[in-house]
Design a protein around this motif. Sequence first.
Motif, PDB file in Angstrom:
ATOM      1  N   LEU A   5      49.815  60.916  19.936  1.00  0.00           N
ATOM      2  CA  LEU A   5      50.778  61.131  21.287  1.00  0.00           C
ATOM      3  C   LEU A   5      50.150  60.739  23.093  1.00  0.00           C
ATOM      4  CD1 LEU A   5      51.617  64.883  21.425  1.00  0.00           C
ATOM      5  CD2 LEU A   5      52.937  63.370  21.619  1.00  0.00           C
ATOM      6  N   VAL A   6      48.870  60.274  22.200  1.00  0.00           N
ATOM      7  CA  VAL A   6      47.662  59.896  23.167  1.00  0.00           C
ATOM      8  C   VAL A   6      48.219  58.639  22.979  1.00  0.00           C
ATOM      9  CG1 VAL A   6      46.116  58.741  23.874  1.00  0.00           C
ATOM     10  CG2 VAL A   6      46.131  61.346  23.197  1.00  0.00           C
ATOM     11  N   ILE A   7      48.756  57.850  22.045  1.00  0.00           N
ATOM     12  CA  ILE A   7      49.192  56.180  22.557  1.00  0.00           C
ATOM     13  C   ILE A   7      50.493  56.223  23.033  1.00  0.00           C
ATOM     14  CG2 ILE A   7      49.302  54.309  20.586  1.00  0.00           C
ATOM     15  CD1 ILE A   7      47.056  55.264  18.828  1.00  0.00           C
ATOM     16  N   LEU A   8      51.311  57.195  22.684  1.00  0.00           N
ATOM     17  CA  LEU A   8      52.975  57.206  23.006  1.00  0.00           C
ATOM     18  C   LEU A   8      53.023  57.052  24.593  1.00  0.00           C
ATOM     19  CD1 LEU A   8      55.964  56.962  21.710  1.00  0.00           C
ATOM     20  CD2 LEU A   8      55.736  59.179  21.865  1.00  0.00           C
ATOM     21  N   LEU A   9      51.680  57.933  24.966  1.00  0.00           N
ATOM     22  CA  LEU A   9      51.834  58.585  26.304  1.00  0.00           C
ATOM     23  C   LEU A   9      51.652  56.906  27.073  1.00  0.00           C
ATOM     24  CD1 LEU A   9      52.422  60.848  28.219  1.00  0.00           C
ATOM     25  CD2 LEU A   9      49.699  61.171  27.834  1.00  0.00           C
ATOM     26  N   LEU A  10      50.015  56.292  26.653  1.00  0.00           N
ATOM     27  CA  LEU A  10      50.019  55.182  27.229  1.00  0.00           C
ATOM     28  C   LEU A  10      50.272  54.175  27.287  1.00  0.00           C
ATOM     29  CD1 LEU A  10      46.117  55.403  26.036  1.00  0.00           C
ATOM     30  CD2 LEU A  10      46.844  55.440  28.315  1.00  0.00           C
ATOM     31  N   ALA A  11      51.372  54.228  26.006  1.00  0.00           N
ATOM     32  CA  ALA A  11      52.227  52.868  26.037  1.00  0.00           C
ATOM     33  C   ALA A  11      53.294  53.395  27.032  1.00  0.00           C
ATOM     34  CB  ALA A  11      52.908  53.204  24.842  1.00  0.00           C
ATOM     35  N   VAL A  12      53.879  54.154  27.004  1.00  0.00           N
ATOM     36  CA  VAL A  12      54.976  54.726  28.702  1.00  0.00           C
ATOM     37  C   VAL A  12      53.871  54.482  29.587  1.00  0.00           C
ATOM     38  CG1 VAL A  12      56.246  56.188  28.764  1.00  0.00           C
ATOM     39  CG2 VAL A  12      56.501  56.534  26.770  1.00  0.00           C
ATOM     40  N   LEU A  13      52.960  54.439  30.367  1.00  0.00           N
ATOM     41  CA  LEU A  13      52.572  54.953  31.431  1.00  0.00           C
ATOM     42  C   LEU A  13      51.920  53.169  31.324  1.00  0.00           C
ATOM     43  CD1 LEU A  13      49.504  57.398  31.573  1.00  0.00           C
ATOM     44  CD2 LEU A  13      51.972  56.882  33.454  1.00  0.00           C
ATOM     45  N   GLY A  14      51.777  52.297  30.708  1.00  0.00           N
ATOM     46  CA  GLY A  14      51.512  50.987  30.763  1.00  0.00           C
ATOM     47  C   GLY A  14      53.100  50.067  30.530  1.00  0.00           C
ATOM     48  N   TYR A  15      53.995  51.282  30.093  1.00  0.00           N
ATOM     49  CA  TYR A  15      55.319  50.060  29.874  1.00  0.00           C
ATOM     50  C   TYR A  15      55.457  49.788  31.456  1.00  0.00           C
ATOM     51  CZ  TYR A  15      59.751  48.918  30.495  1.00  0.00           C
ATOM     52  OH  TYR A  15      61.481  48.930  30.936  1.00  0.00           O
ATOM     53  N   TYR A  16      55.280  51.249  32.905  1.00  0.00           N
ATOM     54  CA  TYR A  16      56.154  51.182  33.988  1.00  0.00           C
ATOM     55  C   TYR A  16      55.062  50.689  34.789  1.00  0.00           C
ATOM     56  CZ  TYR A  16      60.105  54.134  32.451  1.00  0.00           C
ATOM     57  OH  TYR A  16      61.148  54.862  32.072  1.00  0.00           O
ATOM     58  N   ILE A  17      53.992  50.317  34.138  1.00  0.00           N
ATOM     59  CA  ILE A  17      52.845  50.139  35.020  1.00  0.00           C
ATOM     60  C   ILE A  17      52.693  48.422  35.168  1.00  0.00           C
ATOM     61  CG2 ILE A  17      50.477  49.631  35.960  1.00  0.00           C
ATOM     62  CD1 ILE A  17      49.627  52.100  34.754  1.00  0.00           C
ATOM     63  N   ALA A  18      53.267  47.613  33.538  1.00  0.00           N
ATOM     64  CA  ALA A  18      53.455  46.464  33.799  1.00  0.00           C
ATOM     65  C   ALA A  18      55.003  46.264  34.558  1.00  0.00           C
ATOM     66  CB  ALA A  18      53.503  45.768  32.406  1.00  0.00           C
ATOM     67  N   ASP A  19      55.489  46.524  34.404  1.00  0.00           N
ATOM     68  CA  ASP A  19      57.215  46.681  34.996  1.00  0.00           C
ATOM     69  C   ASP A  19      57.009  45.971  36.332  1.00  0.00           C
ATOM     70  OD1 ASP A  19      59.838  46.072  34.401  1.00  0.00           O
ATOM     71  OD2 ASP A  19      60.224  48.137  35.064  1.00  0.00           O
ATOM     72  N   THR A  20      56.209  47.420  37.035  1.00  0.00           N
ATOM     73  CA  THR A  20      56.002  46.857  38.443  1.00  0.00           C
ATOM     74  C   THR A  20      55.487  45.628  38.804  1.00  0.00           C
ATOM     75  OG1 THR A  20      55.573  49.420  38.177  1.00  0.00           O
ATOM     76  CG2 THR A  20      55.382  48.061  40.364  1.00  0.00           C
ATOM     77  N   TYR A  21      54.261  45.337  38.055  1.00  0.00           N
ATOM     78  CA  TYR A  21      53.520  44.259  38.221  1.00  0.00           C
ATOM     79  C   TYR A  21      54.005  43.701  38.133  1.00  0.00           C
ATOM     80  CZ  TYR A  21      49.699  47.734  40.077  1.00  0.00           C
ATOM     81  OH  TYR A  21      49.118  47.912  40.779  1.00  0.00           O
ATOM     82  N   PHE A  22      54.865  42.901  37.078  1.00  0.00           N
ATOM     83  CA  PHE A  22      55.733  41.637  37.206  1.00  0.00           C
ATOM     84  C   PHE A  22      56.714  41.396  37.502  1.00  0.00           C
ATOM     85  CE2 PHE A  22      53.844  42.229  31.870  1.00  0.00           C
ATOM     86  CZ  PHE A  22      53.660  40.573  32.685  1.00  0.00           C
ATOM     87  N   ASP A  23      57.412  42.512  38.004  1.00  0.00           N
ATOM     88  CA  ASP A  23      58.119  42.406  39.571  1.00  0.00           C
ATOM     89  C   ASP A  23      58.112  42.371  40.602  1.00  0.00           C
ATOM     90  OD1 ASP A  23      61.141  43.205  40.509  1.00  0.00           O
ATOM     91  OD2 ASP A  23      60.437  44.736  41.006  1.00  0.00           O
ATOM     92  N   ILE A  24      56.913  42.530  40.800  1.00  0.00           N
ATOM     93  CA  ILE A  24      56.198  42.044  42.314  1.00  0.00           C
ATOM     94  C   ILE A  24      56.337  40.786  42.650  1.00  0.00           C
ATOM     95  CG2 ILE A  24      53.810  42.443  43.447  1.00  0.00           C
ATOM     96  CD1 ILE A  24      53.520  44.351  43.063  1.00  0.00           C
TER      97      ILE A  24
END
Lengths: 238, 494
Positions: A5-24
């Motif tokens: 569960l922790v890994i899943l949560l981190l993966a979801v968070l990481g995806y959104y953060i990475a998405d934002t920063y690539f988009d910038i």
Amino acid sequence: MKKFLVILLLAVLGYYIADTYFDIGFGQPHFVKSAAPVKDIYLAKTQNPLKVSNAVTSIVVNFRGFDTLGEVTVLFLAVTVLGSVLYKKRHHVGERSVLFNSSSIVTSGSKLLFPAIILLGAYVFIHGHLSPGGGFQGGVIIATGFLLMLLAYENYSVSHTALSIVESLAGITFAGVGLLGFMHGGTFLQNFLPSGVMNNLFSGGVIPIIYIAVGFKVGAELTGVIYTVLHEKGENNG
Amino acid sequence: MVGTPVLFVAIPLLAAFLIPLLGMIWKELVRIVPGLVLTYLLILSVNLLNHVLVHGPIVEVIAGWVPPIGINLVFSAFSGFLVVLMEFLGLLVWAYSYRFKRNVDYEPALKYFLMLMMLITGSVGIVLTGDIFNMFVFIEITSISAYGLTAFYKGRNSAEASFKYVMMGSIASTFLLLAIMIIYSQLGTLNMADIANRIHTMKPAYKIISYIFFVTALGIEAEIFPLNGWAPDAYAEAPGPVGAAFAGIVVKAAVYAIIRYTYTIFDLSGTLNFLIIIGMITLIIAETAAIRQEKLKRMLAYSSIGQMGLVLVAFGFGTKEGVFAALFLMLNHAIIKSLLFFSGSYLVYNSTEKKIEEVNGMSKYLPITSLLFALGAFAIVGLPPFAGFWSKLSVMTAAADSNMILIMALVLIVSVVELVYYLRVVNRIYFFKKEASIKPHRPTINAMVVMLVLGAIILVIGFYPDAVTGILHKASASLMDKGQYIHHVLSLKQ
């Protein structure tokens, strides 16, 4: 299950953060998308009222000089905290531990290099408003000179009192220049000297003065850090 | 004009650089100068607050560049109130430690007073600044002094506490920078008023991510629930007066920053409910943890975390009464918790473990200190006629106005829990027999005066709350009026 569960949560968070920063889109020519970004004003004003050839310098020391004063204080505090954590009573301070003496090539070479390193450091901070250098970089170069001497000579010592006097005077100069700007121009850290001709050594108003003070301060502080760390040894193994 | 806000930063910095030199001339100056600086700044802050209450906020420009180009400081009724509170508590902490740290060498004393002064300056800077990157710099100043003060007593435990704090603080700084980066990349500005003015042009997803990063970063200093792992250790291991400075000054600055981001800068919907939820979780977890503590200072630390949860809940109501209640809670918590830390550290002064059992029967040996501790305990629980009663009452009325029955019930239950663990300590002080092995340490005259002043303030606010409510109403009105803040900052012309 919990780990999954922790890994899943981190993966979801990481995806959104990475998405934002690539988009910038860092590194793109116009990564700041806004209609009226501050950076254009900075670039324009660097040329005209300030007459500084390096925009980074004008931002660091003039437009956002208050932040730089804060960062200088952060460094000062870091050194103070290090000294307080590593503090030992005077008679508990042991000798430096030397595993093997440095060879004669290092000792004689460092004698030659030391003045050159100090000179380079001074050059870098004096020309902070003309080149991509500055007080922090110049100060670090000076501290490396002292590091070389401390490594080469077993009994090389730097006066703690002298370091602390240089550090204090440099800090007082920075804050004092700020207060002088307050008295002459009405706001803290305001430029009260003529800005001179661009690309001359005497230009940029108070920027060179501040950078020289920062150079002395950073040099003295980092030398102090190196010296403290090298010399603080317990009574048992000293 | 009585002075300008920039002096709150410039004077202590100048003094900090000057103190090592002055110490070479006369060693006692190292202790005296921070007190003089704090006294001057307290007078200045009171003068400025009086000016601001009549004439409206002062916006100070730095380096001659008007916002959004340069950095600016804002001294409004809201920030001014917090600055007065912080400088006042800072002065008291200084006076308390003046002789408390008498027995240490010259160099640790120099470093202690330097770090204490910079801790206060950094916190005041966080409250005053109108620029998000400048706030980051002040947070760095505050946290680095806090790490040093936590590790002031050398030993395994304090090193561990300080290391935990350093780790969490570094993560906080990273998050803060990431959040600042998103905002700058989208709006091209770092000025708070300018951001607030144009944040509606930002994509909602970016807004949410940067808001969450800000709250995560500041939540570490503000002791919000999942992020407060450092707090009990740091409070327990730091010197007694430093615990009071953390609870009264540093945490208040971080809460201020969260509130400023929530109320003024971001226009996200649902952030207020978010504050209520995290506040409630923090409150419940901290109070249940406090009841299980065996060490006095850890218990006070958990109680402090719980109070901060309640402050966030009150801010989360989003009404004028809610903000008023939250500010009243912040004021009372700063005063009462400082008194508890000051008197509590004398109660367990000479014990090694600092356990609650070791305060047994102290009332016979330290009558005034015990009385003041009991006064603080009753006040923070919210018994009338002490100061804490009025702030809890205002939280209840604010909750009632917003029809939040659940929160009213929660506040009452939590008060009972607080009553249990504080009365347990007071009971031990008054009705248990002292263990022979523990030698009580008499408070110094400075510490006594400081504690009596705090006790007197608790009674004054308790019997005559109107003494402060006027300022608090104006402060809450100034926080709620977002348009006025933006207007005051952006209407400056070069």
